[in-house]
Write a protein that holds these residues in place. Structure first.
Motif, PDB file in Angstrom:
ATOM      1  N   GLN A   8       0.830  -1.202   0.000  1.00 57.05           N
ATOM      2  CA  GLN A   8       0.000   0.000   0.000  1.00 57.05           C
ATOM      3  C   GLN A   8       0.867   1.256   0.000  1.00 57.05           C
ATOM      4  O   GLN A   8       1.988   1.257   0.511  1.00 57.05           O
ATOM      5  CB  GLN A   8      -0.937   0.001   1.204  1.00 57.05           C
ATOM      6  N   VAL A   9       0.332   2.318  -0.579  1.00 52.50           N
ATOM      7  CA  VAL A   9       1.041   3.590  -0.682  1.00 52.50           C
ATOM      8  C   VAL A   9       0.320   4.615   0.195  1.00 52.50           C
ATOM      9  O   VAL A   9      -0.822   4.982  -0.087  1.00 52.50           O
ATOM     10  CB  VAL A   9       1.105   4.070  -2.147  1.00 52.50           C
ATOM     11  N   PRO A  10       0.992   5.065   1.263  1.00 57.02           N
ATOM     12  CA  PRO A  10       0.362   6.052   2.143  1.00 57.02           C
ATOM     13  C   PRO A  10       0.605   7.481   1.657  1.00 57.02           C
ATOM     14  O   PRO A  10       1.614   7.773   1.008  1.00 57.02           O
ATOM     15  CB  PRO A  10       1.069   5.825   3.480  1.00 57.02           C
ATOM     16  N   LYS A  11      -0.336   8.337   1.968  1.00 57.94           N
ATOM     17  CA  LYS A  11      -0.152   9.770   1.764  1.00 57.94           C
ATOM     18  C   LYS A  11      -0.864  10.479   2.893  1.00 57.94           C
ATOM     19  O   LYS A  11      -1.781   9.935   3.513  1.00 57.94           O
ATOM     20  CB  LYS A  11      -0.657  10.221   0.400  1.00 57.94           C
ATOM     21  N   LEU A  12      -0.404  11.693   3.174  1.00 61.70           N
ATOM     22  CA  LEU A  12      -1.068  12.472   4.211  1.00 61.70           C
ATOM     23  C   LEU A  12      -2.491  12.774   3.765  1.00 61.70           C
ATOM     24  O   LEU A  12      -2.739  13.071   2.590  1.00 61.70           O
ATOM     25  CB  LEU A  12      -0.325  13.778   4.479  1.00 61.70           C
ATOM     26  N   ARG A  17      -0.587  18.640   7.095  1.00 56.72           N
ATOM     27  CA  ARG A  17       0.725  19.051   6.580  1.00 56.72           C
ATOM     28  C   ARG A  17       1.784  18.765   7.640  1.00 56.72           C
ATOM     29  O   ARG A  17       1.618  19.126   8.809  1.00 56.72           O
ATOM     30  CB  ARG A  17       0.709  20.539   6.245  1.00 56.72           C
ATOM     31  N   LEU A  18       2.874  18.136   7.203  1.00 61.58           N
ATOM     32  CA  LEU A  18       4.006  17.862   8.083  1.00 61.58           C
ATOM     33  C   LEU A  18       5.006  18.992   7.955  1.00 61.58           C
ATOM     34  O   LEU A  18       5.322  19.422   6.846  1.00 61.58           O
ATOM     35  CB  LEU A  18       4.664  16.541   7.675  1.00 61.58           C
ATOM     36  N   ASN A  50       4.781  10.260   0.990  1.00 61.26           N
ATOM     37  CA  ASN A  50       4.616  11.288  -0.045  1.00 61.26           C
ATOM     38  C   ASN A  50       3.610  10.906  -1.127  1.00 61.26           C
ATOM     39  O   ASN A  50       3.460  11.613  -2.109  1.00 61.26           O
ATOM     40  CB  ASN A  50       5.964  11.613  -0.677  1.00 61.26           C
ATOM     41  N   GLY A  51       2.945   9.770  -0.965  1.00 62.36           N
ATOM     42  CA  GLY A  51       1.977   9.340  -1.960  1.00 62.36           C
ATOM     43  C   GLY A  51       2.597   8.586  -3.122  1.00 62.36           C
ATOM     44  O   GLY A  51       1.881   8.137  -4.009  1.00 62.36           O
ATOM     45  N   GLN A  57       8.672   0.230   0.630  1.00 61.43           N
ATOM     46  CA  GLN A  57       9.778   1.113   0.257  1.00 61.43           C
ATOM     47  C   GLN A  57      10.188   2.013   1.419  1.00 61.43           C
ATOM     48  O   GLN A  57      11.374   2.286   1.611  1.00 61.43           O
ATOM     49  CB  GLN A  57       9.386   1.966  -0.959  1.00 61.43           C
ATOM     50  N   ILE A  58       9.216   2.470   2.184  1.00 56.93           N
ATOM     51  CA  ILE A  58       9.511   3.294   3.359  1.00 56.93           C
ATOM     52  C   ILE A  58      10.286   2.474   4.384  1.00 56.93           C
ATOM     53  O   ILE A  58      11.280   2.942   4.952  1.00 56.93           O
ATOM     54  CB  ILE A  58       8.209   3.881   3.954  1.00 56.93           C
TER      55      ILE A  58
END
Length: 92
Positions: A8-12, A17-18, A50-51, A57-58
């Motif tokens: 899965q690919v996370p995004k904020l 905002r970080l 970062n989406g 990968q992280i």
């Protein structure tokens, strides 16, 4: 809620905002209703979100940066699950 997977690919989440907050001397997650003060580990993980990068990968990136930290992959997965449950991130 479905279990988190490394593909899965996370995004904020929209509206979050970080940023580094010098007054707090830490990373914070800003959103319209307030601010979440993050510890160093949470800040390092969310800087990778970062989406574009998958959870796997992280994990690989942070494992390369911190090779002597045992159980890092489990800690990252646990944090991602909490961040998702708190609606800080969304997963696709």
């Amino acid at each position: 809620m479905n279990p988190l997977t490394i593909d899965q690919v996370p995004k904020l989440r929209r509206g979050f905002r970080l940023q580094w907050e010098p007054a707090q001397d830490c990373h914070v997650l800003l959103y319209p209703e307030g601010m979440i003060k993050l510890n160093d580990s949470a800040g390092a993980i969310l800087k990778q979100v970062n989406g574009d990068h998958s959870v796997g990968q992280i994990i690989a990136s942070l494992s390369a940066q911190f090779p002597d930290v045992p159980g890092l992959d489990e800690d990252i997965l646990a944090f991602m699950e909490v961040a998702n449950a708190q609606f800080w991130i969304e997963l696709r």
